[in-house]
Design a protein around this motif. Sequence first.
Motif, PDB file in Angstrom:
ATOM      1  N   ALA A  35      -4.209  -5.360   2.824  1.00  0.00           N
ATOM      2  CA  ALA A  35      -4.719  -4.606   1.669  1.00  0.00           C
ATOM      3  C   ALA A  35      -4.346  -3.126   1.772  1.00  0.00           C
ATOM      4  CB  ALA A  35      -6.231  -4.774   1.566  1.00  0.00           C
ATOM      5  N   ASN A  36      -4.538  -2.537   2.937  1.00  0.00           N
ATOM      6  CA  ASN A  36      -4.232  -1.112   3.098  1.00  0.00           C
ATOM      7  C   ASN A  36      -2.739  -0.814   3.024  1.00  0.00           C
ATOM      8  OD1 ASN A  36      -6.902  -0.168   3.306  1.00  0.00           O
ATOM      9  ND2 ASN A  36      -6.978  -0.739   5.458  1.00  0.00           N
ATOM     10  N   LEU A  37      -1.927  -1.689   3.608  1.00  0.00           N
ATOM     11  CA  LEU A  37      -0.476  -1.502   3.527  1.00  0.00           C
ATOM     12  C   LEU A  37       0.001  -1.609   2.082  1.00  0.00           C
ATOM     13  CD1 LEU A  37       2.314  -1.150   4.830  1.00  0.00           C
ATOM     14  CD2 LEU A  37       2.319  -3.640   5.243  1.00  0.00           C
ATOM     15  N   ALA A  38      -0.525  -2.573   1.347  1.00  0.00           N
ATOM     16  CA  ALA A  38      -0.131  -2.744  -0.056  1.00  0.00           C
ATOM     17  C   ALA A  38      -0.487  -1.512  -0.881  1.00  0.00           C
ATOM     18  CB  ALA A  38      -0.803  -3.984  -0.638  1.00  0.00           C
ATOM     19  N   VAL A  39      -1.685  -0.993  -0.703  1.00  0.00           N
ATOM     20  CA  VAL A  39      -2.100   0.197  -1.445  1.00  0.00           C
ATOM     21  C   VAL A  39      -1.239   1.397  -1.049  1.00  0.00           C
ATOM     22  CG1 VAL A  39      -3.987   1.856  -1.749  1.00  0.00           C
ATOM     23  CG2 VAL A  39      -4.447  -0.600  -1.886  1.00  0.00           C
ATOM     24  N   ALA A  40      -1.003   1.576   0.244  1.00  0.00           N
ATOM     25  CA  ALA A  40      -0.184   2.708   0.700  1.00  0.00           C
ATOM     26  C   ALA A  40       1.238   2.629   0.146  1.00  0.00           C
ATOM     27  CB  ALA A  40      -0.159   2.763   2.225  1.00  0.00           C
ATOM     28  N   MET A  41       1.816   1.437   0.111  1.00  0.00           N
ATOM     29  CA  MET A  41       3.171   1.291  -0.432  1.00  0.00           C
ATOM     30  C   MET A  41       3.174   1.536  -1.939  1.00  0.00           C
ATOM     31  SD  MET A  41       5.051  -1.563   1.880  1.00  0.00           S
ATOM     32  CE  MET A  41       6.645  -0.851   1.523  1.00  0.00           C
ATOM     33  N   ALA A  42       2.163   1.046  -2.631  1.00  0.00           N
ATOM     34  CA  ALA A  42       2.075   1.278  -4.079  1.00  0.00           C
ATOM     35  C   ALA A  42       1.872   2.762  -4.376  1.00  0.00           C
ATOM     36  CB  ALA A  42       0.948   0.441  -4.679  1.00  0.00           C
ATOM     37  N   GLN A  43       1.074   3.438  -3.573  1.00  0.00           N
ATOM     38  CA  GLN A  43       0.870   4.884  -3.756  1.00  0.00           C
ATOM     39  C   GLN A  43       2.165   5.659  -3.528  1.00  0.00           C
ATOM     40  OE1 GLN A  43      -2.363   5.547  -1.004  1.00  0.00           O
ATOM     41  NE2 GLN A  43      -3.897   5.476  -2.635  1.00  0.00           N
ATOM     42  N   ALA A  44       3.054   5.105  -2.708  1.00  0.00           N
ATOM     43  CA  ALA A  44       4.344   5.742  -2.447  1.00  0.00           C
ATOM     44  C   ALA A  44       5.373   5.419  -3.528  1.00  0.00           C
ATOM     45  CB  ALA A  44       4.872   5.321  -1.077  1.00  0.00           C
ATOM     46  N   GLY A  45       4.969   4.638  -4.538  1.00  0.00           N
ATOM     47  CA  GLY A  45       5.851   4.351  -5.660  1.00  0.00           C
ATOM     48  C   GLY A  45       6.526   2.997  -5.634  1.00  0.00           C
ATOM     49  N   PHE A  46       6.269   2.195  -4.618  1.00  0.00           N
ATOM     50  CA  PHE A  46       6.854   0.860  -4.558  1.00  0.00           C
ATOM     51  C   PHE A  46       6.065  -0.082  -5.466  1.00  0.00           C
ATOM     52  CE2 PHE A  46       8.028   2.707  -0.498  1.00  0.00           C
ATOM     53  CZ  PHE A  46       9.356   2.319  -0.358  1.00  0.00           C
ATOM     54  N   SER A  47       6.764  -1.030  -6.070  1.00  0.00           N
ATOM     55  CA  SER A  47       6.058  -2.096  -6.775  1.00  0.00           C
ATOM     56  C   SER A  47       5.764  -3.180  -5.737  1.00  0.00           C
ATOM     57  CB  SER A  47       6.896  -2.648  -7.928  1.00  0.00           C
ATOM     58  OG  SER A  47       8.103  -3.209  -7.464  1.00  0.00           O
ATOM     59  N   VAL A  48       4.497  -3.565  -5.660  1.00  0.00           N
ATOM     60  CA  VAL A  48       4.039  -4.441  -4.579  1.00  0.00           C
ATOM     61  C   VAL A  48       3.218  -5.581  -5.156  1.00  0.00           C
ATOM     62  CG1 VAL A  48       2.670  -4.549  -2.445  1.00  0.00           C
ATOM     63  CG2 VAL A  48       3.898  -2.440  -3.031  1.00  0.00           C
ATOM     64  N   VAL A  49       3.397  -6.753  -4.572  1.00  0.00           N
ATOM     65  CA  VAL A  49       2.514  -7.879  -4.871  1.00  0.00           C
ATOM     66  C   VAL A  49       1.956  -8.403  -3.551  1.00  0.00           C
ATOM     67  CG1 VAL A  49       4.359  -9.635  -4.915  1.00  0.00           C
ATOM     68  CG2 VAL A  49       2.219 -10.062  -6.118  1.00  0.00           C
ATOM     69  N   VAL A  50       0.656  -8.635  -3.539  1.00  0.00           N
ATOM     70  CA  VAL A  50      -0.031  -9.228  -2.390  1.00  0.00           C
ATOM     71  C   VAL A  50      -0.310 -10.677  -2.731  1.00  0.00           C
ATOM     72  CG1 VAL A  50      -2.175  -9.255  -1.058  1.00  0.00           C
ATOM     73  CG2 VAL A  50      -1.110  -7.080  -1.651  1.00  0.00           C
ATOM     74  N   ILE A  51      -0.007 -11.562  -1.788  1.00  0.00           N
ATOM     75  CA  ILE A  51      -0.336 -12.978  -1.942  1.00  0.00           C
ATOM     76  C   ILE A  51      -1.285 -13.353  -0.815  1.00  0.00           C
ATOM     77  CG2 ILE A  51       0.527 -15.343  -1.950  1.00  0.00           C
ATOM     78  CD1 ILE A  51       3.254 -14.245  -2.788  1.00  0.00           C
ATOM     79  N   ASP A  52      -2.442 -13.891  -1.168  1.00  0.00           N
ATOM     80  CA  ASP A  52      -3.374 -14.367  -0.158  1.00  0.00           C
ATOM     81  C   ASP A  52      -3.060 -15.828   0.116  1.00  0.00           C
ATOM     82  OD1 ASP A  52      -5.410 -14.909   1.597  1.00  0.00           O
ATOM     83  OD2 ASP A  52      -6.960 -13.914   0.403  1.00  0.00           O
ATOM     84  N   ALA A  53      -2.274 -16.070   1.161  1.00  0.00           N
ATOM     85  CA  ALA A  53      -1.898 -17.431   1.536  1.00  0.00           C
ATOM     86  C   ALA A  53      -2.836 -17.998   2.597  1.00  0.00           C
ATOM     87  CB  ALA A  53      -0.455 -17.461   2.031  1.00  0.00           C
ATOM     88  N   ASP A  54      -3.911 -17.294   2.889  1.00  0.00           N
ATOM     89  CA  ASP A  54      -4.929 -17.816   3.792  1.00  0.00           C
ATOM     90  C   ASP A  54      -5.921 -18.585   2.929  1.00  0.00           C
ATOM     91  OD1 ASP A  54      -6.877 -18.428   5.611  1.00  0.00           O
ATOM     92  OD2 ASP A  54      -6.938 -16.433   6.523  1.00  0.00           O
ATOM     93  N   MET A  55      -5.577 -19.813   2.636  1.00  0.00           N
ATOM     94  CA  MET A  55      -6.389 -20.618   1.728  1.00  0.00           C
ATOM     95  C   MET A  55      -7.545 -21.310   2.436  1.00  0.00           C
ATOM     96  SD  MET A  55      -3.671 -22.145  -1.007  1.00  0.00           S
ATOM     97  CE  MET A  55      -2.251 -22.444   0.037  1.00  0.00           C
ATOM     98  N   ARG A  56      -7.738 -21.007   3.705  1.00  0.00           N
ATOM     99  CA  ARG A  56      -8.872 -21.561   4.444  1.00  0.00           C
ATOM    100  C   ARG A  56     -10.011 -20.546   4.533  1.00  0.00           C
ATOM    101  NH1 ARG A  56      -6.592 -26.174   7.139  1.00  0.00           N
ATOM    102  NH2 ARG A  56      -4.332 -26.089   6.949  1.00  0.00           N
TER     103      ARG A  56
END
Length: 177
Positions: A35-56
């Motif tokens: 979550a923090n890496l995704a937000v930091a990359m998006a704040q830096a101008g990158f387009s980011v998608v997070v996928i929660d593949a921990d389905m357990r």
Amino acid sequence: RLLRANVEFAIASTDVKTLAVTSAGPGEGKSTVVANLAVAMAQAGFSVVVIDADMRRPAQQEAFNLSNERGLSTLLARSDVEWNSVARANADLKLRVITSGPIPPNPGDLLKSPRFNALLETLSDEFDMVIIDTPPALAVSDALVVADVAKDVLLVSRANETRVDRLQAAVGALPET
């Protein structure tokens, strides 16, 4: 931000756009790092998608305060569902989140499906970075399946808590990239 800079540096000379994030065991902070890496990359101008593949034991719906009514399990189980319909957008950042969705009886089988590979290909064409939260590598094989498709893996450990032998076992279990 430091992790973001290191990830940027590591991928600068490659065409890698998908990053699986795992840990040796539970409770080591991998979902928080995602979550923090995704937000930091998006704040830096990158387009980011997070996928929660921990389905357990999904966590991204809580990290981003989202509903988990539909998500990755919905996408992989139903061919009539498009990724746009389950991805939630952040109004302030170029960030989308695909939660895990309802917990299925067979998460590993869904992640092994050609639909998951196709989803990652589609998203890596549309976003600068795809960050995938996976289960712990030593707990179930799901993380290994995702790591093989994503190609790049970030292995998270908790300082002064993660045992070195468990970390070494997780490194040995992950596919070589």
